[in-house]
Design a protein around this motif. Structure first.
Motif, PDB file in Angstrom:
ATOM      1  N   LEU A 238     126.866  56.058 113.046  1.00  0.00           N
ATOM      2  CA  LEU A 238     127.303  54.736 112.579  1.00  0.00           C
ATOM      3  C   LEU A 238     126.396  53.646 113.127  1.00  0.00           C
ATOM      4  O   LEU A 238     125.852  53.774 114.230  1.00  0.00           O
ATOM      5  CB  LEU A 238     128.751  54.468 113.030  1.00  0.00           C
ATOM      6  CG  LEU A 238     129.817  55.487 112.624  1.00  0.00           C
ATOM      7  CD1 LEU A 238     131.176  55.040 113.162  1.00  0.00           C
ATOM      8  CD2 LEU A 238     129.883  55.670 111.120  1.00  0.00           C
TER       9      LEU A 238
ATOM     10  N   SER B 141     129.800  49.088 112.182  1.00  0.00           N
ATOM     11  CA  SER B 141     130.752  50.144 111.815  1.00  0.00           C
ATOM     12  C   SER B 141     131.402  50.736 113.056  1.00  0.00           C
ATOM     13  O   SER B 141     132.609  51.037 113.064  1.00  0.00           O
ATOM     14  CB  SER B 141     130.042  51.245 111.024  1.00  0.00           C
ATOM     15  OG  SER B 141     129.491  50.741 109.831  1.00  0.00           O
TER      16      SER B 141
ATOM     17  N   GLU C 123     128.133  53.674 105.842  1.00  0.00           N
ATOM     18  CA  GLU C 123     128.024  52.224 105.944  1.00  0.00           C
ATOM     19  C   GLU C 123     129.382  51.610 106.281  1.00  0.00           C
ATOM     20  O   GLU C 123     130.407  52.290 106.295  1.00  0.00           O
ATOM     21  CB  GLU C 123     127.459  51.648 104.642  1.00  0.00           C
ATOM     22  CG  GLU C 123     126.059  52.171 104.316  1.00  0.00           C
ATOM     23  CD  GLU C 123     125.521  51.666 102.989  1.00  0.00           C
ATOM     24  OE1 GLU C 123     126.254  50.918 102.286  1.00  0.00           O
ATOM     25  OE2 GLU C 123     124.375  52.013 102.648  1.00  0.00           O
ATOM     26  N   PHE C 124     129.366  50.297 106.529  1.00  0.00           N
ATOM     27  CA  PHE C 124     130.562  49.587 106.979  1.00  0.00           C
ATOM     28  C   PHE C 124     131.733  49.768 106.017  1.00  0.00           C
ATOM     29  O   PHE C 124     132.866  50.037 106.432  1.00  0.00           O
ATOM     30  CB  PHE C 124     130.227  48.094 107.132  1.00  0.00           C
ATOM     31  CG  PHE C 124     131.376  47.266 107.639  1.00  0.00           C
ATOM     32  CD1 PHE C 124     131.638  47.153 108.985  1.00  0.00           C
ATOM     33  CD2 PHE C 124     132.218  46.596 106.740  1.00  0.00           C
ATOM     34  CE1 PHE C 124     132.701  46.382 109.451  1.00  0.00           C
ATOM     35  CE2 PHE C 124     133.287  45.838 107.188  1.00  0.00           C
ATOM     36  CZ  PHE C 124     133.527  45.728 108.549  1.00  0.00           C
TER      37      PHE C 124
ATOM     38  N   ILE D 216     133.492  53.204 106.293  1.00  0.00           N
ATOM     39  CA  ILE D 216     134.400  53.304 107.438  1.00  0.00           C
ATOM     40  C   ILE D 216     135.672  52.514 107.175  1.00  0.00           C
ATOM     41  O   ILE D 216     136.795  52.960 107.484  1.00  0.00           O
ATOM     42  CB  ILE D 216     133.697  52.794 108.720  1.00  0.00           C
ATOM     43  CG1 ILE D 216     132.752  53.856 109.263  1.00  0.00           C
ATOM     44  CG2 ILE D 216     134.703  52.418 109.794  1.00  0.00           C
ATOM     45  CD1 ILE D 216     133.441  55.059 109.880  1.00  0.00           C
TER      46      ILE D 216
END
Length: 511
Positions: free
Chosen positions: A450, A454, A492-493, A496
């Motif tokens: 991550l 994230s 990616e953010f 998550i």
């Protein structure tokens, strides 16, 4: 007069060689079978005696002793009838010993000499082939099941008289032709399709993620919200069974006696939905001879538990080992057997005893104590093993009757699922892992890196929801699947963030 005939027994889904040793000696007439056989084997002497006589052969009036070697291994079922009969015929000179050399005989005899279908032929053939045996005599009704095994010669026989004539060279029996799995397997023919499910976009999205990564899922919602229909549509978006997976599934169903003799192999992923009154033994497997249960019968497929809290606590907790290890060990007095149990769990439940807690269409009349007691039937360790937890609410009338909106079909969803699975198979080459849900800790560390933002988000969720280490890893696995569906190499953010929302029920219901 002594003869030896080869046969095979079963221990779970693995076959083992059994040598039927038969001795005919002078003495008081008698027929004894030794070698730790069960009742069905003890009774085979009456079936064999009648079958030999009714087939036109001579049954000796002497002392007959049959030993099923190895004598220290428990044996069961009527599968040794044919080998015992062949032993008598060769020991009495009605058939030459050379004619049966290196042939494995499998079959149950009827009183008129005909051969009846037996369970477990497929796993027996696979195990015997590994040990170097290539010639088999089986009942005619088992021919389809045997046709999917290459590298062996299998001769299907209808009755004892036909078998003796074949071995004596009087008639010819064509061996079973090998069937191509690709040509035999069919597309799933079902009236169920996600295009018939109105609304429920969030639930469909979660089920797509579950199918793409092999994740377990729990749906919580009021009665009539469509949880059962969504679950029944789920198999239509799962990847097709490979031949190796189909053989694994067929072995289990063959041993359990649930295999369709007309098809011979299971080419669709199993969907097992036991009733909540099902006993612990029927779920885990067992009985005197440790037969596979619903958990094993769902191997490489789906186990659907509708209204999960209604199952007994012991039945629910029995899922913990197979969900973690993909196997289940059934220990009984007579034997201990380990069956494969790599299934995808779909569970559904109401949010409370009356079913209307949090619903927009109904009013909940349950007290807080009743709700906590109801939800408390599902333990924290079990919930940790369920990757996706989603809420499913009732569909509005406008959504239900909307003719302008076309829902996405299972075929379209399956294309994305298949693409995501292909990415995973390529990623895990040489790792003995086939889906994101099966990643161990080292694979998670390797493939679920991550970025800083994230990582901060996951840390916040971990502390806020009071998650366990197992739940932390499962969020990473789900996020990895979401990234695969997006075609992204890195998590990616937003991946998550979406994965975390599927654990939000931990906070809402169980903490």
């Amino acid at each position: 007069m002594l003869s030896k005939v080869l046969s095979y027994g079963l221990n779970g889904i693995e076959g083992y060689l059994v040598t039927t040793e038969l001795d005919i000696s002078i003495g008081l007439p008698g027929f004894e079978i030794v070698g730790l056989g069960d009742t069905a084997i003890k009774e085979s002497k009456e079936r064999v005696k009648s079958a030999i006589r009714n087939s036109g052969f001579h049954f000796p009036i002497n002392k007959i002793t049959v030993n099923l070697a190895p004598a220290d291994k428990k044996k069961e079922g009527p599968i040794f009838d044919l080998s015992i009969a062949m032993g008598i015929l060769t020991a009495t000179g009605q058939l030459e010993n050379e004619k049966i050399k290196d042939i494995v005989f499998i079959g149950e005899l009827s009183l008129d000499g005909s051969l009846r279908r037996v369970n477990g032929v497929l796993p027996i053939l696979i195990s015997a082939r590994k040990m170097g045996y290539t010639k088999f005599i089986i009942p005619f009704e088992n021919r389809k099941e045997a046709s999917f095994i290459e590298g062996v010669e299998v001769f299907p026989v209808k009755d004892l008289k036909e078998l003796v004539e074949f071995l004596s060279g009087q008639i010819k029996i064509e061996k079973v032709e090998v069937t191509s799995y690709e040509s035999f397997s069919k597309e799933i023919q079902s009236g169920l399709d996600f295009k018939y499910v109105k609304g429920q976009a969030s639930a469909k999205r979660a089920l797509e993620i579950a199918a793409a990564g092999g994740h377990n899922i729990l749906m919580i919602g009021p009665p009539g919200s469509g949880k059962t229909m969504l679950a029944k549509c789920f198999p239509t978006i799962l990847p097709n069974l490979t031949f190796e997976e189909a053989l694994e599934v067929t072995k289990i169903h063959s041993v359990a006696g649930t295999l369709d003799s007309n098809e011979g192999i299971i080419c669709r992923r199993p969907f097992r939905s036991p009733h909540h009154t099902a006993s612990l033994v029927s779920l885990t497997g067992g009985g005197r001879h440790a037969k596979p249960g619903e958990i094993s019968l769902a191997h490489n497929g789906v186990l659907f538990l509708d209204e999960m809290p209604e199952y007994t606590r012991s039945s629910i907790e029995a899922l913990r080992q197979p969900l973690e290890d993909a196997i289940i060990t059934v220990a009984r007095a007579e034997q201990t057997v380990t069956y494969p149990a790599n299934f995808l769990l779909i569970a559904s439940m109401n949010p409370c005893p009356c079913g209307h807690f949090g619903s927009k269409n109904g009013e909940c009349k349950c007290t807080d104590q009743q709700i906590h007691k109801y939800l408390g039937k599902l333990s924290g360790p079990l919930m940790d093993r369920i990757d996706l937890q989603i809420e499913v609410d009732n569909v509005s009338y406008d959504e239900l009757t909307d003719k302008t909106t076309t829902e996405e079909s299972s075929e379209e969803i399956k294309k994305r699922v298949d693409k995501a699975r292909e990415i995973q198979l390529e990623r895990f080459k040489g790792e003995n892992c086939f889906s994101n849900a099966n990643m161990n800790v080292s694979l998670c560390n390797k493939f679920c890196n991550l970025d800083e933002t994230s990582e901060q988000l996951l840390k916040y969720a971990f502390e806020k929801l009071n998650l366990s280490a197992r739940a932390h890893n499962r969020i990473l696995k789900v996020a990895r699947t979401i990234a695969d569906l997006d075609g992204k190499e890195n998590i990616e953010f937003q991946h998550i963030a979406e994965a975390i929302q599927y654990r939000s029920l931990d906070k809402k219901y169980w903490i």
